[in-house]
Design a protein around this motif. Structure first.
Motif, PDB file in Angstrom:
ATOM      1  N   GLY A 146       0.795  -1.223   0.000  1.00 19.32           N
ATOM      2  CA  GLY A 146       0.000   0.000   0.000  1.00 19.32           C
ATOM      3  C   GLY A 146       0.828   1.274   0.000  1.00 19.32           C
ATOM      4  O   GLY A 146       1.893   1.340   0.603  1.00 19.32           O
ATOM      5  N   LYS A 147       0.307   2.280  -0.672  1.00 22.10           N
ATOM      6  CA  LYS A 147       0.923   3.600  -0.668  1.00 22.10           C
ATOM      7  C   LYS A 147       0.355   4.390   0.505  1.00 22.10           C
ATOM      8  O   LYS A 147      -0.830   4.297   0.811  1.00 22.10           O
ATOM      9  N   ASP A 148       1.206   5.183   1.146  1.00 18.90           N
ATOM     10  CA  ASP A 148       0.700   5.981   2.253  1.00 18.90           C
ATOM     11  C   ASP A 148      -0.112   7.158   1.727  1.00 18.90           C
ATOM     12  O   ASP A 148      -0.138   7.444   0.522  1.00 18.90           O
ATOM     13  N   ALA A 149      -0.792   7.839   2.639  1.00 10.58           N
ATOM     14  CA  ALA A 149      -1.727   8.895   2.243  1.00 10.58           C
ATOM     15  C   ALA A 149      -1.027  10.040   1.514  1.00 10.58           C
ATOM     16  O   ALA A 149      -1.562  10.580   0.531  1.00 10.58           O
ATOM     17  N   LYS A 150       0.144  10.442   1.981  1.00 12.18           N
ATOM     18  CA  LYS A 150       0.848  11.548   1.326  1.00 12.18           C
ATOM     19  C   LYS A 150       1.213  11.188  -0.112  1.00 12.18           C
ATOM     20  O   LYS A 150       1.103  12.016  -1.017  1.00 12.18           O
ATOM     21  N   THR A 151       1.660   9.942  -0.315  1.00 11.63           N
ATOM     22  CA  THR A 151       2.014   9.505  -1.665  1.00 11.63           C
ATOM     23  C   THR A 151       0.784   9.477  -2.559  1.00 11.63           C
ATOM     24  O   THR A 151       0.823   9.933  -3.713  1.00 11.63           O
ATOM     25  N   ARG A 152      -0.326   8.926  -2.048  1.00 17.59           N
ATOM     26  CA  ARG A 152      -1.543   8.849  -2.859  1.00 17.59           C
ATOM     27  C   ARG A 152      -2.064  10.235  -3.234  1.00 17.59           C
ATOM     28  O   ARG A 152      -2.479  10.467  -4.370  1.00 17.59           O
ATOM     29  N   LEU A 153      -2.020  11.153  -2.262  1.00 21.40           N
ATOM     30  CA  LEU A 153      -2.481  12.516  -2.544  1.00 21.40           C
ATOM     31  C   LEU A 153      -1.583  13.185  -3.578  1.00 21.40           C
ATOM     32  O   LEU A 153      -2.062  13.817  -4.535  1.00 21.40           O
ATOM     33  N   VAL A 187      -4.314  22.259  -0.084  1.00 27.33           N
ATOM     34  CA  VAL A 187      -4.381  21.877  -1.494  1.00 27.33           C
ATOM     35  C   VAL A 187      -4.974  23.046  -2.261  1.00 27.33           C
ATOM     36  O   VAL A 187      -6.046  23.557  -1.902  1.00 27.33           O
ATOM     37  N   ALA A 188      -4.279  23.460  -3.319  1.00 30.79           N
ATOM     38  CA  ALA A 188      -4.714  24.647  -4.066  1.00 30.79           C
ATOM     39  C   ALA A 188      -5.874  24.363  -5.013  1.00 30.79           C
ATOM     40  O   ALA A 188      -6.737  25.219  -5.239  1.00 30.79           O
ATOM     41  N   GLU A 189      -5.886  23.157  -5.586  1.00 29.79           N
ATOM     42  CA  GLU A 189      -6.926  22.837  -6.573  1.00 29.79           C
ATOM     43  C   GLU A 189      -7.219  21.340  -6.564  1.00 29.79           C
ATOM     44  O   GLU A 189      -6.359  20.556  -6.990  1.00 29.79           O
ATOM     45  N   PRO A 190      -8.387  20.940  -6.030  1.00 29.88           N
ATOM     46  CA  PRO A 190      -9.449  21.776  -5.462  1.00 29.88           C
ATOM     47  C   PRO A 190      -9.006  22.420  -4.150  1.00 29.88           C
ATOM     48  O   PRO A 190      -8.130  21.885  -3.459  1.00 29.88           O
ATOM     49  N   VAL A 191      -9.583  23.555  -3.804  1.00 30.15           N
ATOM     50  CA  VAL A 191      -9.160  24.297  -2.614  1.00 30.15           C
ATOM     51  C   VAL A 191      -9.584  23.528  -1.365  1.00 30.15           C
ATOM     52  O   VAL A 191     -10.769  23.283  -1.139  1.00 30.15           O
ATOM     53  N   LEU A 192      -8.592  23.121  -0.584  1.00 33.86           N
ATOM     54  CA  LEU A 192      -8.842  22.353   0.637  1.00 33.86           C
ATOM     55  C   LEU A 192      -7.846  22.758   1.708  1.00 33.86           C
ATOM     56  O   LEU A 192      -6.690  23.096   1.406  1.00 33.86           O
ATOM     57  N   LEU A 193      -8.288  22.725   2.939  1.00 32.28           N
ATOM     58  CA  LEU A 193      -7.387  22.895   4.070  1.00 32.28           C
ATOM     59  C   LEU A 193      -7.812  21.904   5.142  1.00 32.28           C
ATOM     60  O   LEU A 193      -8.902  22.011   5.705  1.00 32.28           O
ATOM     61  N   THR A 194      -6.972  20.909   5.384  1.00 33.43           N
ATOM     62  CA  THR A 194      -7.273  19.902   6.391  1.00 33.43           C
ATOM     63  C   THR A 194      -6.173  19.895   7.439  1.00 33.43           C
ATOM     64  O   THR A 194      -5.086  20.452   7.221  1.00 33.43           O
ATOM     65  N   ALA A 209      -3.152  14.408   5.234  1.00 35.61           N
ATOM     66  CA  ALA A 209      -3.270  13.984   3.833  1.00 35.61           C
ATOM     67  C   ALA A 209      -4.448  13.049   3.650  1.00 35.61           C
ATOM     68  O   ALA A 209      -5.179  13.129   2.656  1.00 35.61           O
ATOM     69  N   GLU A 210      -4.635  12.129   4.609  1.00 32.03           N
ATOM     70  CA  GLU A 210      -5.775  11.209   4.535  1.00 32.03           C
ATOM     71  C   GLU A 210      -7.092  11.983   4.572  1.00 32.03           C
ATOM     72  O   GLU A 210      -8.051  11.646   3.854  1.00 32.03           O
ATOM     73  N   ALA A 211      -7.143  13.028   5.405  1.00 34.54           N
ATOM     74  CA  ALA A 211      -8.348  13.856   5.483  1.00 34.54           C
ATOM     75  C   ALA A 211      -8.589  14.587   4.164  1.00 34.54           C
ATOM     76  O   ALA A 211      -9.736  14.731   3.715  1.00 34.54           O
ATOM     77  N   GLN A 217     -12.573  12.792  -2.208  1.00 28.64           N
ATOM     78  CA  GLN A 217     -13.453  11.674  -2.563  1.00 28.64           C
ATOM     79  C   GLN A 217     -14.922  12.075  -2.451  1.00 28.64           C
ATOM     80  O   GLN A 217     -15.735  11.769  -3.324  1.00 28.64           O
ATOM     81  N   VAL A 218     -15.258  12.772  -1.367  1.00 33.00           N
ATOM     82  CA  VAL A 218     -16.633  13.225  -1.175  1.00 33.00           C
ATOM     83  C   VAL A 218     -17.027  14.219  -2.259  1.00 33.00           C
ATOM     84  O   VAL A 218     -18.118  14.146  -2.840  1.00 33.00           O
ATOM     85  N   ALA A 219     -16.104  15.161  -2.548  1.00 36.13           N
ATOM     86  CA  ALA A 219     -16.412  16.189  -3.540  1.00 36.13           C
ATOM     87  C   ALA A 219     -16.589  15.626  -4.938  1.00 36.13           C
ATOM     88  O   ALA A 219     -17.368  16.136  -5.734  1.00 36.13           O
ATOM     89  N   ARG A 220     -15.888  14.549  -5.235  1.00 37.81           N
ATOM     90  CA  ARG A 220     -15.907  13.997  -6.580  1.00 37.81           C
ATOM     91  C   ARG A 220     -16.713  12.712  -6.701  1.00 37.81           C
ATOM     92  O   ARG A 220     -16.602  11.997  -7.695  1.00 37.81           O
TER      93      ARG A 220
END
Length: 226
Positions: A146-153, A187-194, A209-211, A217-220
């Motif tokens: 498995g890839k970690d969350a930072k890598t997947r993002l 994240v600049a695009e889509p605009v996110l701050l977690t 990153a997981e958040a 995922q929810v947005a798309r």
């Protein structure tokens, strides 16, 4: 101790230093930990390279990360009974530092470095590699690691030519031996701050990153993320 680690030290002072936490004063194990971290990475990387011929760099890197993370090193330290042999300052002793994953993982890396300095790389590898064999045998097939969350993002954003996320330390709290870190992921695009919290900055970044992935995922809707 020597029976557990399958190596007999010529210089017992090296072993004593490897098992001395900085809270107990100098000479402590932080410099040995630095060297041991590099050695553990090299030993596991070489073993994976030989074990999995033809597997690409990404899968090898992810597999090594699984083997050398703090939560993987600490159980090895417990198997070697390092905790009972640690020299800790009064504060760490009172707070149960000999059971803490971070201290155990650091001590394990320091012991690896101590073996290397006491002997040579080949001897060190021969002593240390068996410690990691059970974890290596338990790894999923190379294409399933498995890839970690930072890598997947990062890969999701790169695949769409979008700016990479920016991680910032928001706050840290607690005593030195039990700090909590809060990190933001922008994240600049889509605009996110977690945000995410963890007992290290790295683990807090993974939570943030997981958040961010969950929010995308929810947005798309049902679009599959990497």
């Amino acid at each position: 101790m020597t029976d557990r680690i399958a190596y007999r030290f010529a210089n017992q002072d090296l072993l004593a230093q490897a098992l001395t936490h900085r809270s107990a004063g100098a000479p402590h194990n932080e410099r040995l930990e630095f060297l041991g971290d590099a050695l553990v990475n090299l030993i596991t990387a070489e073993a994976l390279y030989l074990r999995w011929p033809g597997v690409d760099e990404g899968a090898l890197t992810r597999a090594r990360a699984e083997l050398v993370r703090e939560s993987a090193l600490a159980p090895i330290a417990r198997e070697l009974e390092l905790g009972a042999r640690l020299t800790l300052g009064p504060g760490e002793m009172k707070s149960g530092g000999h059971r803490r994953d971070s201290i155990l993982a650091d001590a394990l890396e320091a012991v690896v470095a101590a073996i290397y300095l006491d002997a040579d790389f080949e001897t060190c590898r021969a002593a240390v590699l068996p410690w990691f064999e059970p974890a290596m045998a338990a790894l999923p097939p190379p294409n399933k690691v498995g890839k970690d969350a930072k890598t997947r993002l990062q890969e999701w954003l790169q695949g769409r030519q979008k700016p990479l996320p920016v991680y910032e330390l928001v706050a840290e709290s607690g005593e030195d031996h039990a700090k909590t870190f809060r990190v933001s992921c922008r994240v600049a695009e889509p605009v996110l701050l977690t945000e995410g919290e963890g007992n290290s900055r790295r683990s807090a970044e993974q939570v943030a990153a997981e958040a961010a992935l969950a929010a995308i995922q929810v947005a798309r809707g049902k679009e599959q993320l990497l």
